[in-house]
Motif scaffolding. Structure first.
Motif, PDB file in Angstrom:
ATOM      1  N   HIS A  72       0.857  -1.188   0.000  1.00 12.30           N
ATOM      2  CA  HIS A  72       0.000   0.000   0.000  1.00 12.30           C
ATOM      3  C   HIS A  72       0.887   1.230   0.000  1.00 12.30           C
ATOM      4  O   HIS A  72       1.777   1.354   0.835  1.00 12.30           O
ATOM      5  N   MET A  73       0.627   2.129  -0.950  1.00 14.12           N
ATOM      6  CA  MET A  73       1.350   3.393  -0.977  1.00 14.12           C
ATOM      7  C   MET A  73       0.613   4.361  -0.066  1.00 14.12           C
ATOM      8  O   MET A  73      -0.607   4.491  -0.153  1.00 14.12           O
ATOM      9  N   THR A  74       1.345   5.024   0.819  1.00 15.98           N
ATOM     10  CA  THR A  74       0.702   6.003   1.692  1.00 15.98           C
ATOM     11  C   THR A  74       0.338   7.233   0.878  1.00 15.98           C
ATOM     12  O   THR A  74       0.980   7.537  -0.126  1.00 15.98           O
ATOM     13  N   THR A  75      -0.672   7.940   1.314  1.00 14.34           N
ATOM     14  CA  THR A  75      -1.109   9.127   0.580  1.00 14.34           C
ATOM     15  C   THR A  75      -0.607  10.408   1.211  1.00 14.34           C
ATOM     16  O   THR A  75      -0.454  11.408   0.537  1.00 14.34           O
ATOM     17  N   LEU A  81       2.956  13.234   9.221  1.00 15.84           N
ATOM     18  CA  LEU A  81       2.354  12.276  10.144  1.00 15.84           C
ATOM     19  C   LEU A  81       3.287  11.935  11.298  1.00 15.84           C
ATOM     20  O   LEU A  81       2.904  11.207  12.202  1.00 15.84           O
ATOM     21  N   GLY A  82       4.512  12.422  11.245  1.00 13.78           N
ATOM     22  CA  GLY A  82       5.477  12.147  12.299  1.00 13.78           C
ATOM     23  C   GLY A  82       6.224  10.836  12.112  1.00 13.78           C
ATOM     24  O   GLY A  82       6.842  10.327  13.036  1.00 13.78           O
ATOM     25  N   TYR A  83       6.179  10.251  10.905  1.00 15.55           N
ATOM     26  CA  TYR A  83       6.872   9.000  10.628  1.00 15.55           C
ATOM     27  C   TYR A  83       8.119   9.266   9.810  1.00 15.55           C
ATOM     28  O   TYR A  83       8.226  10.250   9.112  1.00 15.55           O
ATOM     29  N   ASN A  85      10.592   8.182   6.637  1.00 12.65           N
ATOM     30  CA  ASN A  85      10.292   7.848   5.247  1.00 12.65           C
ATOM     31  C   ASN A  85      10.763   6.421   4.943  1.00 12.65           C
ATOM     32  O   ASN A  85      11.571   6.191   4.066  1.00 12.65           O
ATOM     33  N   ASP A  86      10.260   5.443   5.729  1.00 15.33           N
ATOM     34  CA  ASP A  86      10.629   4.046   5.560  1.00 15.33           C
ATOM     35  C   ASP A  86       9.380   3.206   5.355  1.00 15.33           C
ATOM     36  O   ASP A  86       8.289   3.564   5.794  1.00 15.33           O
ATOM     37  N   THR A  87       9.577   2.064   4.731  1.00 19.98           N
ATOM     38  CA  THR A  87       8.499   1.097   4.602  1.00 19.98           C
ATOM     39  C   THR A  87       8.189   0.526   5.968  1.00 19.98           C
ATOM     40  O   THR A  87       9.079   0.323   6.791  1.00 19.98           O
ATOM     41  N   PHE A  88       6.925   0.278   6.210  1.00 19.47           N
ATOM     42  CA  PHE A  88       6.469  -0.271   7.484  1.00 19.47           C
ATOM     43  C   PHE A  88       5.719  -1.557   7.157  1.00 19.47           C
ATOM     44  O   PHE A  88       4.820  -1.552   6.315  1.00 19.47           O
ATOM     45  N   LEU A  89       6.113  -2.676   7.789  1.00 24.42           N
ATOM     46  CA  LEU A  89       5.492  -3.957   7.475  1.00 24.42           C
ATOM     47  C   LEU A  89       4.916  -4.583   8.733  1.00 24.42           C
ATOM     48  O   LEU A  89       5.563  -4.599   9.778  1.00 24.42           O
ATOM     49  N   VAL A  90       3.700  -5.084   8.611  1.00 22.45           N
ATOM     50  CA  VAL A  90       3.045  -5.790   9.707  1.00 22.45           C
ATOM     51  C   VAL A  90       2.738  -7.193   9.212  1.00 22.45           C
ATOM     52  O   VAL A  90       2.082  -7.367   8.175  1.00 22.45           O
ATOM     53  N   TRP A  91       3.251  -8.184   9.942  1.00 23.69           N
ATOM     54  CA  TRP A  91       2.930  -9.575   9.619  1.00 23.69           C
ATOM     55  C   TRP A  91       1.668  -9.944  10.378  1.00 23.69           C
ATOM     56  O   TRP A  91       1.526  -9.649  11.553  1.00 23.69           O
ATOM     57  N   GLN A  92       0.758 -10.623   9.710  1.00 25.65           N
ATOM     58  CA  GLN A  92      -0.487 -11.047  10.329  1.00 25.65           C
ATOM     59  C   GLN A  92      -0.360 -12.497  10.792  1.00 25.65           C
ATOM     60  O   GLN A  92       0.551 -13.217  10.372  1.00 25.65           O
ATOM     61  N   ALA A 100       3.239  -0.773   4.219  1.00 22.90           N
ATOM     62  CA  ALA A 100       2.918   0.608   3.861  1.00 22.90           C
ATOM     63  C   ALA A 100       4.201   1.264   3.369  1.00 22.90           C
ATOM     64  O   ALA A 100       5.198   1.310   4.088  1.00 22.90           O
ATOM     65  N   ILE A 101       4.158   1.748   2.148  1.00 26.05           N
ATOM     66  CA  ILE A 101       5.340   2.359   1.534  1.00 26.05           C
ATOM     67  C   ILE A 101       5.067   3.843   1.346  1.00 26.05           C
ATOM     68  O   ILE A 101       4.127   4.220   0.647  1.00 26.05           O
ATOM     69  N   PRO A 102       5.869   4.707   1.975  1.00 27.39           N
ATOM     70  CA  PRO A 102       5.666   6.147   1.790  1.00 27.39           C
ATOM     71  C   PRO A 102       5.796   6.532   0.324  1.00 27.39           C
ATOM     72  O   PRO A 102       6.671   6.033  -0.390  1.00 27.39           O
ATOM     73  N   ARG A 103       4.936   7.411  -0.123  1.00 30.95           N
ATOM     74  CA  ARG A 103       4.908   7.743  -1.557  1.00 30.95           C
ATOM     75  C   ARG A 103       6.211   8.379  -2.029  1.00 30.95           C
ATOM     76  O   ARG A 103       6.542   8.283  -3.204  1.00 30.95           O
ATOM     77  N   GLU A 104       6.975   9.021  -1.149  1.00 35.80           N
ATOM     78  CA  GLU A 104       8.234   9.640  -1.567  1.00 35.80           C
ATOM     79  C   GLU A 104       9.412   8.670  -1.553  1.00 35.80           C
ATOM     80  O   GLU A 104      10.496   9.009  -1.993  1.00 35.80           O
ATOM     81  N   GLN A 105       9.204   7.468  -1.026  1.00 35.27           N
ATOM     82  CA  GLN A 105      10.326   6.535  -0.906  1.00 35.27           C
ATOM     83  C   GLN A 105      10.676   5.946  -2.273  1.00 35.27           C
ATOM     84  O   GLN A 105       9.799   5.594  -3.060  1.00 35.27           O
TER      85      GLN A 105
END
Length: 156
Positions: A72-75, A81-83, A85-92, A100-105
């Protein structure tokens, strides 16, 4: 509009021509398109960056699919947002993931980070299987003791 060739453009075009010899027809076609872009823009560095990003985007998509990770690209801008500029991954729990991939990354950075997340997940799974095998073999110990014993064995 084509630009007058600079030394960088001439060098890049010569390198592309050298690589074309003996290459598959699809590769030759791709290289010709890249050469056209270089001639048109007069900026080989930005053309190569764009091409590498396009390849990384595709590799990111394929890697994510192979490991059942939805991308998912962040909007919003991460800074607002205070984050970072890195990809954030959650394993289910079912073994799938959501990244979640920041759009500028840059796609290459997101690809490197996803590879790192996958390596870490595979190592965790290996350690969990080791621990379970240890319990099934009759070792009665806590996680810390197991880790100390198996880490010591690995060093020997």
């Amino acid at each position: 509009m084509k630009h007058l060739p600079t030394p960088d453009v001439s060098r890049a075009l010569a390198d592309i021509e050298a690589v074309k010899h003996g290459a598959e027809p699809a590769v030759v076609e791709c290289l010709a398109a890249i050469a056209d872009l270089i001639e048109e823009t007069g900026d080989p560095a930005s053309v190569f960056d764009s091409v590498l990003d396009a390849f990384a985007r595709e590799e990111l998509r394929v890697l994510a699919a192979a490991h059942r990770v939805r991308l998912h690209m962040t909007t919003a801008k991460p800074v607002t947002l205070g984050y970072r500029n890195d990809t954030f991954l959650v394993w289910q729990a079912d073994g799938t993931g959501i990244a979640a991939i920041p759009r500028e990354q840059r796609p290459r950075d997101a690809l490197d980070q996803l590879r790192g997340f996958i390596r870490a997940r595979e190592e965790e799974e290996r350690l969990a299987a080791d621990f379970q095998a240890s319990v099934e073999a009759g070792y009665v110990e806590g996680l810390d003791a197991w880790h100390a014993r198996t880490s010591t064995q690995a060093v020997r």
